[in-house]
Design an enzyme around this catalytic site. Structure first.
Site, PDB file in Angstrom:
ATOM      1  N   GLY A  31     -80.370  -5.632 -35.913  1.00 21.33           N
ATOM      2  CA  GLY A  31     -81.734  -5.979 -35.515  1.00 21.33           C
ATOM      3  C   GLY A  31     -81.910  -7.467 -35.274  1.00 21.33           C
ATOM      4  N   LEU A  33     -83.189  -8.653 -32.646  1.00 19.90           N
ATOM      5  CA  LEU A  33     -82.464  -8.617 -31.372  1.00 19.90           C
ATOM      6  C   LEU A  33     -82.776  -9.819 -30.485  1.00 19.90           C
ATOM      7  CD1 LEU A  33     -82.876  -4.819 -30.558  1.00 19.90           C
ATOM      8  CD2 LEU A  33     -81.005  -5.963 -31.770  1.00 19.90           C
ATOM      9  N   HIS A  34     -81.744 -10.273 -29.774  1.00 20.13           N
ATOM     10  CA  HIS A  34     -81.894 -11.381 -28.836  1.00 20.13           C
ATOM     11  C   HIS A  34     -81.086 -11.031 -27.579  1.00 20.13           C
ATOM     12  CE1 HIS A  34     -77.893 -12.364 -30.222  1.00 20.13           C
ATOM     13  NE2 HIS A  34     -78.339 -12.476 -31.465  1.00 20.13           N
ATOM     14  N   HIS A  37     -77.653  -9.333 -27.900  1.00 14.06           N
ATOM     15  CA  HIS A  37     -77.656  -7.876 -28.103  1.00 14.06           C
ATOM     16  C   HIS A  37     -78.005  -7.156 -26.802  1.00 14.06           C
ATOM     17  CE1 HIS A  37     -78.838  -9.311 -32.270  1.00 14.06           C
ATOM     18  NE2 HIS A  37     -77.774  -8.575 -32.529  1.00 14.06           N
ATOM     19  N   GLU A 148     -68.436 -10.854 -28.663  1.00 17.06           N
ATOM     20  CA  GLU A 148     -67.255 -11.664 -29.011  1.00 17.06           C
ATOM     21  C   GLU A 148     -67.584 -12.884 -29.865  1.00 17.06           C
ATOM     22  OE1 GLU A 148     -65.431 -12.236 -25.158  1.00 17.06           O
ATOM     23  OE2 GLU A 148     -63.887 -10.757 -25.684  1.00 17.06           O
ATOM     24  N   LYS A 149     -68.882 -13.137 -30.131  1.00 21.21           N
ATOM     25  CA  LYS A 149     -69.185 -14.213 -31.082  1.00 21.21           C
ATOM     26  C   LYS A 149     -68.511 -13.879 -32.417  1.00 21.21           C
ATOM     27  CE  LYS A 149     -73.233 -14.818 -33.092  1.00 21.21           C
ATOM     28  NZ  LYS A 149     -72.878 -14.759 -34.528  1.00 21.21           N
ATOM     29  N   GLN A 153     -64.468  -9.834 -36.190  1.00 28.35           N
ATOM     30  CA  GLN A 153     -65.024  -8.501 -36.460  1.00 28.35           C
ATOM     31  C   GLN A 153     -64.452  -7.465 -35.484  1.00 28.35           C
ATOM     32  OE1 GLN A 153     -69.227  -7.423 -37.733  1.00 28.35           O
ATOM     33  NE2 GLN A 153     -69.450  -7.238 -35.537  1.00 28.35           N
ATOM     34  N   VAL A 176     -73.171 -14.748 -25.492  1.00 25.25           N
ATOM     35  CA  VAL A 176     -74.322 -15.222 -24.707  1.00 25.25           C
ATOM     36  C   VAL A 176     -74.837 -16.484 -25.395  1.00 25.25           C
ATOM     37  CG1 VAL A 176     -76.636 -14.664 -23.877  1.00 25.25           C
ATOM     38  CG2 VAL A 176     -74.884 -12.884 -23.963  1.00 25.25           C
ATOM     39  N   SER A 186     -78.829 -14.048 -34.516  1.00 20.26           N
ATOM     40  CA  SER A 186     -80.071 -13.730 -35.232  1.00 20.26           C
ATOM     41  C   SER A 186     -80.376 -14.799 -36.270  1.00 20.26           C
ATOM     42  CB  SER A 186     -79.946 -12.372 -35.917  1.00 20.26           C
ATOM     43  OG  SER A 186     -79.603 -11.405 -34.953  1.00 20.26           O
TER      44      SER A 186
HETATM   45  O1  PAF Z   1     -72.242  -7.555 -35.876  1.00 17.54           O
HETATM   46  C1  PAF Z   1     -73.165  -7.035 -36.526  1.00 17.54           C
HETATM   47  O2  PAF Z   1     -74.347  -7.213 -36.244  1.00 17.54           O
HETATM   48  C2  PAF Z   1     -72.818  -6.149 -37.710  1.00 17.54           C
HETATM   49  O3  PAF Z   1     -71.725  -6.631 -38.398  1.00 17.54           O
HETATM   50  C3  PAF Z   1     -72.619  -4.662 -37.315  1.00 17.54           C
HETATM   51  C4  PAF Z   1     -71.410  -4.496 -36.410  1.00 17.54           C
HETATM   52  C5  PAF Z   1     -73.858  -4.157 -36.620  1.00 17.54           C
HETATM   53  C6  PAF Z   1     -72.382  -3.837 -38.568  1.00 17.54           C
HETATM   54  O4  PAF Z   1     -73.460  -3.915 -39.448  1.00 17.54           O
END
Ligand code: PAF
Length: 282
Positions: A31, A33-34, A37, A148-149, A153, A176, A186
């Site tokens: 969430g 969101l920007h 996302h 990719e930021k 992950q 972005v 966020s």
């Molecule tokens: O990158 C994120 O915002 C979080 O790590 C994810 C992948 C939504 C998991 O909670």
């Protein structure tokens, strides 16, 4: 767009679409969101018949209670943005819905989860694997989209997909940035006005280091970035590592691999920001 809060309704709705032969794309988010996302949602919209976006601040990936408490939550604004971005299903569950009992699963994520963020934030990637694997089980997407930021992950999620045997495509999407270069995050809303002015220097210095790297060693380039960022009042580097873009192993020379990425974590005041730069990918 429909908003779904329960796992059973999510499973049911998605399986109806799948039985009609439709492809399903998933964008997992926390969430707040920007545009970063929204770029994932747009890409997902282009490549799939059905777009599912999850909005869930996952407690198991926070190793710092204060960070979890202060993580921005903007549910109503998120819903409006998703609606206008062409999302079909917004999945917005409660913590109890996702974790009716504690998730004790420990994932075999390998070395990619041990270096950098893995070393600094113990348990973080296991928490990410817990929530992302649950989302993959609920939605069974054809594709899932990640920014990719959070470079590391993506490597960790790929490793989890392999070890758990999920059948889907992981789609990495470019960072972005704000007009001044700051990577959209966020967490940016938590920067003080002073730190917001200083923070774009992270991206500027990373960019400049590409030129510097042409005539300096890996170690010298890392030092250049660390010293330059630390020279700003209020900014403090946690780590800067130049790594192999696939294995994430720390490099000692430029010719060890054809894919070289620099990953940085910086405290801007008390806000922890991450960013990265690709030196080359041959
Ligand atoms: O990158 C994120 O915002 C979080 O790590 C994810 C992948 C939504 C998991 O909670």
């Amino acid at each position: 767009m429909i908003t779904i809060n329960s796992v059973s309704e999510l499973r049911e709705t998605v399986s109806k679409f799948r039985n009609e032969g439709k492809t399903i794309g998933l964008v997992p988010t926390m969430g707040a969101l920007h545009e970063g996302h929204l770029s994932l949602v747009n890409r997902c919209r282009k490549e799939n018949d059905v777009v599912v976006v999850s909005v869930f601040v996952n407690p198991t990936q926070f190793n710092n209670k204060e960070d979890l408490r202060t993580y921005p939550r903007t549910e109503e604004a998120d819903r409006a943005l998703l609606e206008s971005a062409g999302c079909d299903i917004a999945f917005m569950p409660t913590v109890e819905e996702i974790y009716p009992e504690p998730d004790t699963r420990v994932f075999a994520l390998g070395r990619v989860a041990e270096v950098m963020e893995g070393a600094m934030r113990p348990g973080h990637f296991n928490g990410v694997a817990q929530i992302v694997s649950k989302l993959f089980m609920f939605v069974e997407p054809d594709r899932a989209y990640f920014g990719e930021k959070d470079f590391q992950q993506i490597a960790v999620i790929r490793s989890m997909v392999k070890s758990e045997g999920f059948k889907l495509e992981i789609v990495p999407c470019p960072i972005v940035r704000e007009a001044d270069g700051l990577a959209k995050s966020s967490r940016n809303v938590r920067l003080t006005p002073e730190m917001r002015k200083v923070a774009p220097n992270i991206a500027r210095i990373l960019n400049e280091s590409k030129e510097y790297a042409k005539s300096h060693t890996v170690g010298e380039t890392e030092k250049y970035v660390v010293d330059a960022i630390n020279s700003y009042d209020g900014m403090e580097i946690e780590y800067y590592q130049i790594v192999d873009g696939i294995s994430l192993e720390h490099l000692t020379s430029w010719d060890e691999t054809g894919y070289v990425v620099g990953c940085v974590t910086v405290y801007c005041g008390d806000v922890r920001l991450i960013d990265n730069i690709t030196y080359f990918n041959n």
